[in-house]
Design a protein around this motif. Structure first.
Motif, mmCIF file in Angstrom:
data_model
loop_
_atom_site.group_PDB
_atom_site.id
_atom_site.type_symbol
_atom_site.label_atom_id
_atom_site.label_comp_id
_atom_site.label_asym_id
_atom_site.label_seq_id
_atom_site.Cartn_x
_atom_site.Cartn_y
_atom_site.Cartn_z
ATOM 1 N N GLY A 101 27.390 -14.678 62.912
ATOM 2 C CA GLY A 101 27.076 -13.336 63.380
ATOM 3 C C GLY A 101 26.311 -13.347 64.690
ATOM 4 N N VAL A 102 25.347 -14.240 64.814
ATOM 5 C CA VAL A 102 24.584 -14.370 66.059
ATOM 6 C C VAL A 102 25.510 -14.769 67.203
ATOM 7 C CG1 VAL A 102 22.782 -15.694 67.220
ATOM 8 C CG2 VAL A 102 22.429 -14.913 64.881
ATOM 9 N N MET A 103 26.409 -15.723 66.948
ATOM 10 C CA MET A 103 27.334 -16.173 67.987
ATOM 11 C C MET A 103 28.245 -15.039 68.445
ATOM 12 S SD MET A 103 28.351 -19.970 66.544
ATOM 13 C CE MET A 103 29.527 -20.273 67.861
ATOM 14 N N THR A 104 28.717 -14.236 67.512
ATOM 15 C CA THR A 104 29.592 -13.114 67.867
ATOM 16 C C THR A 104 28.878 -12.128 68.781
ATOM 17 O OG1 THR A 104 30.838 -13.292 65.792
ATOM 18 C CG2 THR A 104 30.919 -11.180 66.952
ATOM 19 N N MET A 105 27.622 -11.820 68.464
ATOM 20 C CA MET A 105 26.875 -10.860 69.282
ATOM 21 C C MET A 105 26.563 -11.431 70.667
ATOM 22 S SD MET A 105 24.288 -9.228 66.418
ATOM 23 C CE MET A 105 23.552 -8.058 67.558
ATOM 24 N N ILE A 106 26.309 -12.734 70.740
ATOM 25 C CA ILE A 106 26.064 -13.352 72.054
ATOM 26 C C ILE A 106 27.331 -13.290 72.902
ATOM 27 C CG2 ILE A 106 25.566 -15.538 73.225
ATOM 28 C CD1 ILE A 106 23.661 -16.209 70.931
ATOM 29 N N LYS A 107 28.490 -13.570 72.281
ATOM 30 C CA LYS A 107 29.761 -13.488 73.003
ATOM 31 C C LYS A 107 30.033 -12.070 73.468
ATOM 32 C CE LYS A 107 32.029 -17.338 70.609
ATOM 33 N NZ LYS A 107 33.087 -17.721 69.630
ATOM 34 N N TYR A 147 28.283 -13.746 77.243
ATOM 35 C CA TYR A 147 27.831 -15.122 77.448
ATOM 36 C C TYR A 147 28.702 -16.089 76.654
ATOM 37 C CZ TYR A 147 23.595 -12.837 79.193
ATOM 38 O OH TYR A 147 22.710 -12.059 79.884
ATOM 39 N N MET A 148 28.712 -17.352 77.119
ATOM 40 C CA MET A 148 29.396 -18.383 76.342
ATOM 41 C C MET A 148 28.425 -18.901 75.282
ATOM 42 S SD MET A 148 28.049 -21.707 76.752
ATOM 43 C CE MET A 148 29.474 -22.623 76.272
ATOM 44 N N VAL A 149 28.989 -19.318 74.160
ATOM 45 C CA VAL A 149 28.154 -19.854 73.100
ATOM 46 C C VAL A 149 29.012 -20.759 72.214
ATOM 47 C CG1 VAL A 149 28.551 -17.884 71.568
ATOM 48 C CG2 VAL A 149 26.521 -19.307 71.252
ATOM 49 N N VAL A 185 19.067 -10.486 70.091
ATOM 50 C CA VAL A 185 20.199 -10.531 69.167
ATOM 51 C C VAL A 185 19.730 -10.873 67.755
ATOM 52 C CG1 VAL A 185 22.255 -11.867 68.526
ATOM 53 C CG2 VAL A 185 21.982 -11.024 70.875
ATOM 54 N N ILE A 186 18.911 -11.907 67.637
ATOM 55 C CA ILE A 186 18.434 -12.348 66.328
ATOM 56 C C ILE A 186 17.568 -11.280 65.658
ATOM 57 C CG2 ILE A 186 16.934 -14.015 65.165
ATOM 58 C CD1 ILE A 186 17.927 -16.095 67.189
#
Length: 388
Positions: free
Chosen positions: A349-355, A359-361, A383-384
């Motif tokens: 979920g965190v990765m999806t919101m960063i994308k 941003y790349m993640v 995000v977190i």
């Protein structure tokens, strides 16, 4: 001194070879002949890497396994990789050489030679002879890198293992400074910092001979670190390569970090975000550690290899491939949550919101809770903290 006929042995099968090894209760440098079963993954990855290198070179290759022990690594190279004209299995221990010769005969190989020599001496005496030099000692590789740099030919492949992770990761700072001329950091991404210190040490040592390194694949697994690099030559290329030497400044209070390139860059004393005094690691390698093309080719050859740990090899290579192009260091989501005093949300979920933030993640092989991203720390924290 222990006699060869006084040692108890057993046979194991690994890859395509059958190897006679000494029985043991604990892996130690004091064993009559050194063998570490835990390093099977290391050897599987090495076979995949050298197979890929041989395919790219499209010619016969010569290999020096400078610390041969039972001979298993060099024997696997000779038997499992097409186009190996000669693999030299070297060890200073006469019992190891005797055992390696038995294992060579057991596997019916004519393209492997066991010899007893100091690792530095064999590399110096055989200057320009080897396409691949593999340095996998018990402990630090630092005393042998100079000879490898002086001897390996341009276009060759240097493979280096370090098992002194307590020094490289900052548990013992002074040994790291003494052996690698670099200051480590003990924090959540200390294994990446240690790997970059090792890469920086290799790069600086090779530069003395107007040689530069193109790092193809690197990883930190369990108790060791491992690097594979292609050797280039020329003063101009080497000078350009050294522009990737620098430092990582880490804030122990707010977890901010910055990369400062250069041998002697201007580094501010305090973190610009919170004013805390930086902790600084380096000099180290700030450039790319994973070559996406080489890793993709490695993944292509893995299904054709006869290895027991194919799934583990594939998983690690896929994670390292995902890391290619990512910036140095990573963020430990659990460390950030401890700072924010909140529970850790799901990583996906965190990765999806960063994308979604542009941003790349990607995940990292260094830490299951780690994320490599070009997003600033403030955005990651937002995000977190806002995740529902």
């Amino acid at each position: 001194m222990v006699e060869f006929n006084e040692i108890d042995f057993l046979y194991i099968e690994e890859g395509q070879v059958r190897i006679k090894i000494p029985t043991f209760e604990k892996v130690t440098a004091r064993a009559p002949v050194f063998f570490n079963p835990v390093m099977e993954l290391n050897r599987d990855l090495s076979v995949a890497a050298l197979t890929t290198y041989q395919h790219q070179k499209d010619d016969d290759i010569t290999i020096c396994d400078a610390f041969g022990g039972s001979g298993i690594r060099g024997i696997r190279y000779a038997k499992e990789i097409e186009g190996v004209s000669l693999a030299v299995v070297n060890d200073l221990n006469p019992l190891a050489v005797e055992l390696a010769n038995e294992n060579i005969q057991e596997n019916g190989l004519s393209n492997v030679k066991a010899c007893r020599e100091d690792a530095n001496l064999i590399l110096r005496k055989c200057k320009g002879r080897f396409d691949v030099v593999d340095i996998d000692p018990f402990g630090t590789p630092a005393p042998y890198v100079e000879s490898a740099a002086a001897s390996i030919k341009a276009g060759g492949l240097i493979c280096v293992t370090a098992t002194d992770t307590s020094a490289l990761c900052g548990t013992y700072r002074k040994p790291c400074i003494r052996k690698y001329s670099a200051k480590p950091l003990r924090n959540e991404y200390c294994h990446e910092t240690g790997l970059r210190i090792l890469a920086g040490f290799l790069s600086r040592t090779f530069s003395k001979y107007k040689k530069c390194l193109d790092f193809l694949f690197s990883h930190s697994t369990e108790h060791y670190m491992r690097l594979y690099a292609l050797v280039g030559k020329g003063a101009k290329k080497t000078d350009e390569s050294l522009e990737n030497i620098g430092y990582i400044a880490h804030c122990p209070k707010c977890l901010n970090r910055e990369v400062f390139k250069g041998m002697a860059p201007r580094i501010s004393l305090n973190c610009p975000d919170c004013g805390e005094v930086w902790n600084v690691a380096g000099p180290l390698w700030c450039g790319e550690m994973q070559n996406s093309d080489f890793l993709s080719r490695m993944l292509d050859v893995v299904p054709d290899l006869e290895i027991n740990q194919e799934n583990e090899v594939t998983k690690l290579l896929e994670k390292c491939l995902a890391e290619s192009g990512a910036p140095p260091t990573f963020y430990d989501v659990h460390a950030i949550c401890r700072k924010l005093k909140i529970s850790a949300p799901p990583m996906d979920g965190v990765m999806t919101m960063i994308k979604e933030g542009g941003y790349m993640v990607t995940r990292t092989h260094f830490n299951p809770n780690g994320l490599k991203t070009d997003a600033p720390l403030s955005f990651i924290e937002m995000v977190i903290a806002s995740y529902k």
